[in-house]
Design a protein around this motif. Sequence first.
Motif, PDB file in Angstrom:
ATOM      1  N   GLU A  95      51.247  44.827  41.473  1.00 34.43           N
ATOM      2  CA  GLU A  95      50.954  45.876  42.441  1.00 34.43           C
ATOM      3  C   GLU A  95      49.829  45.496  43.409  1.00 34.43           C
ATOM      4  O   GLU A  95      49.667  46.146  44.447  1.00 34.43           O
ATOM      5  N   GLU A  96      49.045  44.468  43.083  1.00 33.21           N
ATOM      6  CA  GLU A  96      47.905  44.109  43.917  1.00 33.21           C
ATOM      7  C   GLU A  96      48.003  42.644  44.332  1.00 33.21           C
ATOM      8  O   GLU A  96      48.518  41.815  43.584  1.00 33.21           O
ATOM      9  N   PRO A  97      47.464  42.324  45.529  1.00 31.76           N
ATOM     10  CA  PRO A  97      47.480  40.919  45.991  1.00 31.76           C
ATOM     11  C   PRO A  97      46.717  40.004  45.049  1.00 31.76           C
ATOM     12  O   PRO A  97      47.099  38.842  44.860  1.00 31.76           O
ATOM     13  N   GLY A  98      45.650  40.510  44.390  1.00 26.59           N
ATOM     14  CA  GLY A  98      44.903  39.655  43.466  1.00 26.59           C
ATOM     15  C   GLY A  98      45.755  39.242  42.294  1.00 26.59           C
ATOM     16  O   GLY A  98      45.661  38.109  41.797  1.00 26.59           O
ATOM     17  N   GLN A  99      46.571  40.145  41.790  1.00 29.08           N
ATOM     18  CA  GLN A  99      47.468  39.804  40.689  1.00 29.08           C
ATOM     19  C   GLN A  99      48.478  38.743  41.125  1.00 29.08           C
ATOM     20  O   GLN A  99      48.803  37.817  40.378  1.00 29.08           O
ATOM     21  N   LEU A 100      48.961  38.899  42.367  1.00 29.92           N
ATOM     22  CA  LEU A 100      49.920  37.923  42.891  1.00 29.92           C
ATOM     23  C   LEU A 100      49.275  36.557  42.986  1.00 29.92           C
ATOM     24  O   LEU A 100      49.871  35.532  42.612  1.00 29.92           O
ATOM     25  N   ALA A 101      48.031  36.507  43.500  1.00 31.27           N
ATOM     26  CA  ALA A 101      47.345  35.220  43.641  1.00 31.27           C
ATOM     27  C   ALA A 101      47.133  34.567  42.288  1.00 31.27           C
ATOM     28  O   ALA A 101      47.293  33.347  42.128  1.00 31.27           O
ATOM     29  N   ALA A 102      46.747  35.363  41.290  1.00 35.03           N
ATOM     30  CA  ALA A 102      46.535  34.803  39.957  1.00 35.03           C
ATOM     31  C   ALA A 102      47.825  34.256  39.377  1.00 35.03           C
ATOM     32  O   ALA A 102      47.845  33.187  38.765  1.00 35.03           O
ATOM     33  N   LEU A 103      48.926  34.977  39.546  1.00 24.88           N
ATOM     34  CA  LEU A 103      50.214  34.511  39.015  1.00 24.88           C
ATOM     35  C   LEU A 103      50.653  33.221  39.693  1.00 24.88           C
ATOM     36  O   LEU A 103      51.188  32.300  39.053  1.00 24.88           O
TER      37      LEU A 103
END
Length: 808
Positions: free
Chosen positions: A764-772
């Motif tokens: 749901e968040e860009p930070g989660q996407l970056a971490a993945l």
Amino acid sequence: MPEPAGTTTVPRDADGVSRTRSPQTLPRGRAVFSLPRGRAVFSLPRGRAVFSLPRGRAMPPEQWATHHAFVLRALAVLVAAVPVYALLRGHGPATAALSTAPLLALTLLARTTLLRRSTRAAAAALALMAVAAVGVQLSGGQTEAHFLFFALLPLAALYAARAPFLLAVGFVAVHHFVLGSLLPHAVFQHDVAPLPMASLHAAFVLLESWACLAAWRRFDDRRELVEQLVAERTAELSAQRDELARLAAVVQCTDDAVATLSPDGRITSWNPGAERLYGWAAGEIVGRHMSVLTGDGESPADLTALSGSMAPVERRHRRRDGSEFDALVTFSTIHHEDGTLTGVAGIARDITGRKRAEAEARAAARQLEEQAGELARLALHDPLTGLANRTLLADRLEHALADRRARRHAVLLVDLDDFKAVNDECGHEAGDAVLTAVARRLESVVRPADTVARLGGDEFVVLMEDVEGRRDVVAVAERLLGALREPVAFGDERFTVGGSVGVALTGATDRRGMDDLLRDADLAMYVAKSGGKNRVRVFERGMREEVTAQDELVRDLRAAVTNGELRVLYQPQVDLRTGVVTGVEALARWQSPSRGLVEPAGFIPVAETSGVVDAIDDWVIGEACRQLRAWDDAGLPALGVAVNVSARRLGTGDLAVALAAAARDAGVDPARLEIEVPEAVAAGPDAAAGIREVRALGVRVAIDDFGTGSSSLSRLQDLPLDRLKIDTTSVALLAADAAAGSLADAVIALGNSLGLQVVAEGVEEPGQLAALRALGCDTAQGHLFGSPVPADAVTALLRDGRVLTAVA
């Protein structure tokens, strides 16, 4: 008038005339020559007209020919004597020739072999009487000439037939009465009155006829008697022969040994059964003493003492090879007609097997008697846990309810939570170990007087008699749940199972029986389990309304499947390297006319417990295949569709069939489908076969919410999996600068080591996407890329053909 001597009176006929007959009874069905009172006539039985003469038996051709030849020889002599007699009486040659001509004609006719023998016999009888008539005429009616009729009439009886004899008698009657009346001088002397002479001659002829008839009939009766005796004796001998043949056949085919012995004990006959039993051939044993067959080498001193009506005796007998066996022997004496003993018959049967079976049966009976107490205990107790079973529980509850002195009783129904996962992950041996441990813990918590019973499966019941009140019962139930939360060890595994407890209390005026109390406790347990498990609920009347509402929800959900109230929304799955939508996840929604939009959490659990989830799974699979086909027909890029299946579906064995049928009906490749299976279910032994069947179709398999359940890595390695899905909670904990060492990092690393793709849910968040992306995750889905939307929205997204900005 007095009855003639020598006759026997019989009952009178309907006309009032008594009939008489000779003492010799004639064969039934024939008319008799009888004399009624005052006159002599031929008497006919009422209602039929028969001749008084016996029908006789047809002579054999040889016998008839002999009799006929004798008559012909007599005729030849008589015909030759007629012309000589005519000349001696002073008649001329012409008269002699004319008198001889008809006699010769009849004789020649009787000799003609072309005629039937009845015709020839009639011609011979007429010729005989004609010779007598010609003799009377040539003698001028001389009285002595009439005796020729009497001499020749018996010859007509030689044919033993009615026609010739009656023809001869009729000829005499016509000759004497008719011709004697019309031409008296041709029959009687001229100086004698015709009527007295005719009557006298008629009387003599009738007397002669009666004599012939009596002789003939007596001969015929005697012949019939002899033939009857011969036939009866023949039939008797034939029956005896058949009976002997049957007995011989029985003796030959029976498996028992049958032998006959002489009075001194020597064997005189030996059947095949004896050969098989003793090993001696008949030619080897016949003539030897029966002592060769007995185990001790001795025979009974008196064979007659063992025969007759005595019961069979058991003896040790010896075979030809020396081996001994137990024989059951029955003796019977054989006597001559004068009562002299001529031999003894013996039947022997090997009863070694029977005696061994009897000994084994006695031993088994003793063993059963020893186990009677144990069987009685097993009849009232659960074989796995040793707890009371339903029968014993019912008996104790019945006695408790009948005791009105007690204040209150309580029935606690305990149902384990998540017990199925134990069987699925480690097998039924682990499940049995957990059930046994649970049984011991339940017994340790309750009072010694309380009854702990197992109803079956993972359901237990505690019967507490004479309790203080509700608070005390709830306290015991809480202690039960506390005991259940303690881990159970099985080998290297440790299992933690909770439970839900439903309580039913009785009152002073309560009239509920066992079934009612168990139903109410089960209802309370159901409410406790649906409220979050690991809870205690006491039955209240309002619970029925709760269950009724639950039942209505199930009924509406079943109707929703058939009425088309379900909807499918699709959430995009994005390749994190390219930003291209590579697939979608099909998610079911329920648009109820009365309830509005129902989210999956509001109906999926109910669908799983009620079994409706199978129909929902099939409908979603079919709808997803049809939508794939529609997108293909629209010329859009090929996508894959992931479908969630229920935890129980893999164990039913028909998931692969449903997937194949849906893909075939829609005309799509099954390889474009993917099923998502919960981690705990996939690790179970029952699901492995279902996963392999699905994978054999080409359908991909993904483990959903990986990391939230307990699974064995070795078991996962044995399954044909394609992807692992990181659960939403693990993704929510990710931060762009703190991804290393997280659970998501471990799942991605595990997937890479196993060669599986990894999909992240709930991004749901860009930070989660970056971490993945930093961890090397392959695919992601979540509100950051798009919420679940109808198929039309996905069509518009695919038609734009752009890379998602969130990834770019």
